[in-house]
Scaffold this motif. Structure first.
Motif, short mmCIF file in Angstrom:
data_model
loop_
_atom_site.label_atom_id
_atom_site.label_comp_id
_atom_site.label_asym_id
_atom_site.label_seq_id
_atom_site.Cartn_x
_atom_site.Cartn_y
_atom_site.Cartn_z
N CYS A 101 0.84 -1.20 0.00
CA CYS A 101 0.00 0.00 0.00
C CYS A 101 0.87 1.25 0.00
O CYS A 101 0.57 2.23 -0.70
N LYS A 102 1.93 1.22 0.78
CA LYS A 102 2.85 2.37 0.83
C LYS A 102 3.50 2.62 -0.53
O LYS A 102 3.62 3.77 -0.97
N VAL A 103 3.88 1.53 -1.21
CA VAL A 103 4.50 1.68 -2.53
C VAL A 103 3.53 2.35 -3.50
O VAL A 103 3.90 3.26 -4.25
N VAL A 104 2.27 1.93 -3.48
CA VAL A 104 1.26 2.50 -4.38
C VAL A 104 0.98 3.95 -4.00
O VAL A 104 0.84 4.82 -4.88
N ASP A 111 1.67 7.69 -6.20
CA ASP A 111 0.47 8.48 -6.53
C ASP A 111 -0.61 7.62 -7.18
O ASP A 111 -1.36 8.08 -8.05
N GLY A 112 -0.68 6.37 -6.73
CA GLY A 112 -1.67 5.44 -7.28
C GLY A 112 -3.11 5.88 -7.13
O GLY A 112 -3.90 5.77 -8.09
N PRO A 113 -3.53 6.41 -5.96
CA PRO A 113 -4.93 6.82 -5.82
C PRO A 113 -5.37 7.86 -6.83
O PRO A 113 -6.52 7.85 -7.29
N THR A 114 -4.46 8.76 -7.20
CA THR A 114 -4.80 9.78 -8.20
C THR A 114 -5.16 9.14 -9.53
O THR A 114 -6.13 9.53 -10.20
N LEU A 117 -6.49 -0.54 -0.30
CA LEU A 117 -5.39 0.36 0.04
C LEU A 117 -5.46 0.84 1.48
O LEU A 117 -4.41 1.05 2.12
N ILE A 118 -6.67 1.02 2.01
CA ILE A 118 -6.79 1.64 3.33
C ILE A 118 -7.35 0.71 4.41
O ILE A 118 -7.50 1.10 5.56
N ALA A 119 -7.67 -0.52 4.04
CA ALA A 119 -8.27 -1.44 5.01
C ALA A 119 -7.36 -1.66 6.21
O ALA A 119 -7.83 -1.75 7.36
N ARG A 120 -6.04 -1.73 6.00
CA ARG A 120 -5.09 -1.97 7.10
C ARG A 120 -4.11 -0.81 7.28
O ARG A 120 -3.16 -0.92 8.06
N THR A 121 -4.35 0.26 6.55
CA THR A 121 -3.47 1.44 6.66
C THR A 121 -4.34 2.69 6.74
O THR A 121 -4.46 3.43 5.76
N LYS A 122 -4.93 2.90 7.89
CA LYS A 122 -5.88 3.99 8.06
C LYS A 122 -5.23 5.37 7.91
O LYS A 122 -5.94 6.36 7.68
N GLN A 123 -3.91 5.43 7.98
CA GLN A 123 -3.24 6.72 7.82
C GLN A 123 -3.38 7.28 6.41
O GLN A 123 -3.12 8.46 6.17
N TYR A 124 -3.80 6.43 5.46
CA TYR A 124 -3.94 6.89 4.07
C TYR A 124 -5.36 7.37 3.76
O TYR A 124 -5.63 7.85 2.66
N CYS A 125 -6.27 7.22 4.73
CA CYS A 125 -7.67 7.63 4.47
C CYS A 125 -7.76 9.11 4.14
O CYS A 125 -8.40 9.50 3.15
N GLU A 126 -7.16 9.94 4.99
CA GLU A 126 -7.28 11.38 4.79
C GLU A 126 -6.69 11.86 3.47
O GLU A 126 -7.34 12.63 2.74
N PRO A 127 -5.45 11.43 3.09
CA PRO A 127 -4.91 11.85 1.79
C PRO A 127 -5.80 11.45 0.61
O PRO A 127 -5.95 12.21 -0.35
N ILE A 128 -6.42 10.27 0.69
CA ILE A 128 -7.29 9.82 -0.40
C ILE A 128 -8.59 10.61 -0.42
O ILE A 128 -9.09 10.99 -1.49
#
Length: 462
Positions: free
Chosen positions: A369-372, A376-379, A405-416
């Motif tokens: 998830c971090k690699v993606v 800039d994968g979500p974009t 992408l965010i199921a186990r990495t909640k820190q990426y919710c806000e950026p997405i």
């Protein structure tokens, strides 16, 4: 349910219009079409072109039926000239190529047994056999029920032929008669078609068109598209192929400099993706260098949409193995996927398969998830959703990719969320409600979850 009539009924009414009401030929046909359609009759399998009126006053006949009758006389042992047979077969093929109705009419008048008898008769005559096989192929297009067990065995036994054209046509017939027909597929497999096709592929300097057609035919054996069959054997067939060396055969073909044209690469990659049906098969593809080859093909043929799609399909299939996911990321696979998606972002099928591959790679792996995220994968994923709002495949796979992408990495919710994910996923919920709700739920957004069954009223009945 739509009403149906026979070809004889249609022809009889046309004849009546001409003889009784003095209509011109095409006027009579148009009147009959209008008349039957107003009565709710389905004319899809009826030849509605004007039939031929014989000068002798005998029964009327369609051009395709006249050609069958001439060929049948040859089968019955009548004298003939090669040119007459060639011309009759040519007319038959031209008529069959018009539409399915002509092929149905031919089949109803014993065209298959007539042509198959000629195949047996000309088995040692390459030129004549080729002509008959071409006619048989036209006839069976859309009519897989026609082929008999005897014909299936004949095709398999004579598939490895010295003639490239004969081999090609026989393989093509096996593919056409396997589509949407589970019984035929099982008969082909039971009588050794997989072994024969792999044997052909493993030969040196095989013609490109045979390689492509053999891959297509093998792929049809892994389909599950026959609604008449309650249970298919697609998985069993794919498993048998791998046990017989199909993965090695596909990868050897990818390595061979003779088969680097785009069409061949598309078919081989497509077939390879159908073989990754078990965890160990995914690993085997990587162990034999398959991952390296498909990524190399993707890099070298980035402009070709079809190759990009098939490589994405392979990557998604083999990413079902957790160790393979790691290998894909370590090989830079996520970068290749996102780059290719950006290149073909306006193509919905590319975007759908790309999102599917990303979703599979990041599933249950925070490091991926971090690699993606860093790439800039979500974009890219959200841009695909924006450009293809009416594509269910894109919306479904994109929602699942975001969710994974965010199921186990909640820190990426806000950026997405900051780049507009919530609005796009809400819009996608009309096409893929379950996937959209899963993505919104894990993003921490407000989502209405419906408890569909509460165990009330009627109890469970044993």
């Amino acid at each position: 349910m739509a009403k149906r009539i026979t070809q004889e009924t249609f022809d009889a009414v046309v004849k009546e219009n001409i003889e009784e009401f003095g209509m011109e030929g095409q006027e009579a046909v148009d009147d009959v079409i209008k008349q039957f359609e107003s009565q709710g009759v389905n004319l899809a399998n009826i030849v509605t072109t004007l039939y031929l009126q014989k000068e002798s006053g005998d029964n009327t006949s369609h051009r395709i039926l006249e050609s069958i009758n001439k060929i049948a006389k040859i089968v019955d042992g009548g004298d003939y000239i090669d040119e007459e047979l060639t011309e009759s077969i040519k007319i038959f093929r031209e008529e069959c190529d018009i539409d399915l109705a002509h092929r149905v009419l031919a089949a109803a008048n014993n065209a298959f047994p007539v042509l198959f008898s000629l195949c047996e008769r000309f088995v040692d005559d390459e030129s004549s056999l080729k002509e008959v096989l071409e006619a048989l192929l036209c006839l069976c297009n859309g009519q897989p029920d026609l082929i008999t067990l005897e014909a299936i065995i004949f095709m398999i036994n004579h598939l490895e032929n010295d003639s490239t054209d004969v081999t090609y046509l026989m393989i093509k017939i096996t593919g056409v008669t396997s589509i949407m027909h589970e019984m035929n597929r099982q008969r082909y497999v039971a009588n050794g078609l997989i072994e024969k096709l792999l044997s052909v592929l493993k030969k040196e300097n095989v013609d490109c068109k045979i390689v492509k057609e053999a891959c297509k035919s093998l792929k049809t054996l892994t389909l599950d598209d026959d609604i008449r069959a309650p249970f298919g054997k697609a998985h069993e067939h794919a498993k048998l192929m791998v046990e017989l060396g199909a993965i090695e055969a596909m990868l050897d073909t990818l390595k061979n400099p003779l088969y680097q044209d785009e069409i061949t690469l598309i078919e081989v990659c497509s077939m390879l993706s159908k073989l990754a049906v078990r965890n160990e098969f995914c690993q085997q593809i990587v162990n034999l260098g398959g991952l390296k080859f498909v990524l190399k093909i993707l890099a070298e043929h980035l402009e070709c949409q079809e190759i990009v799609k098939q490589v994405f399909a392979v990557l998604k299939a083999i990413a079902g193995n957790d160790d393979v996911k790691i290998a894909i990321v370590n090989s830079g696979g996520t970068g290749y996927i996102l780059n290719a998606m950006s290149k073909h972002i306006k193509q919905s099928q590319v975007c759908a398969l790309g999102c599917g591959a990303i979703g599979a790679i990041v599933l249950r792996n925070p490091n991926h998830c971090k690699v993606v995220m860093d790439s800039d994968g979500p974009t890219v994923i959200l841009k695909a959703m924006t450009l293809h709002p009416n594509s269910k495949a894109v919306q479904t796979n994109a929602c699942m990719a975001i969710r994974n992408l965010i199921a186990r990495t909640k820190q990426y919710c806000e950026p997405i969320l900051q780049i507009g994910a919530e609005e796009l996923i809400q819009q996608a919920s009309k096409q893929c409600p379950d996937e959209a709700k899963a993505a919104l739920r894990d993003l921490g957004c407000k989502v209405q979850l419906i408890e569909r069954w509460k165990g009330e009223k009627n109890g469970v009945v044993n």
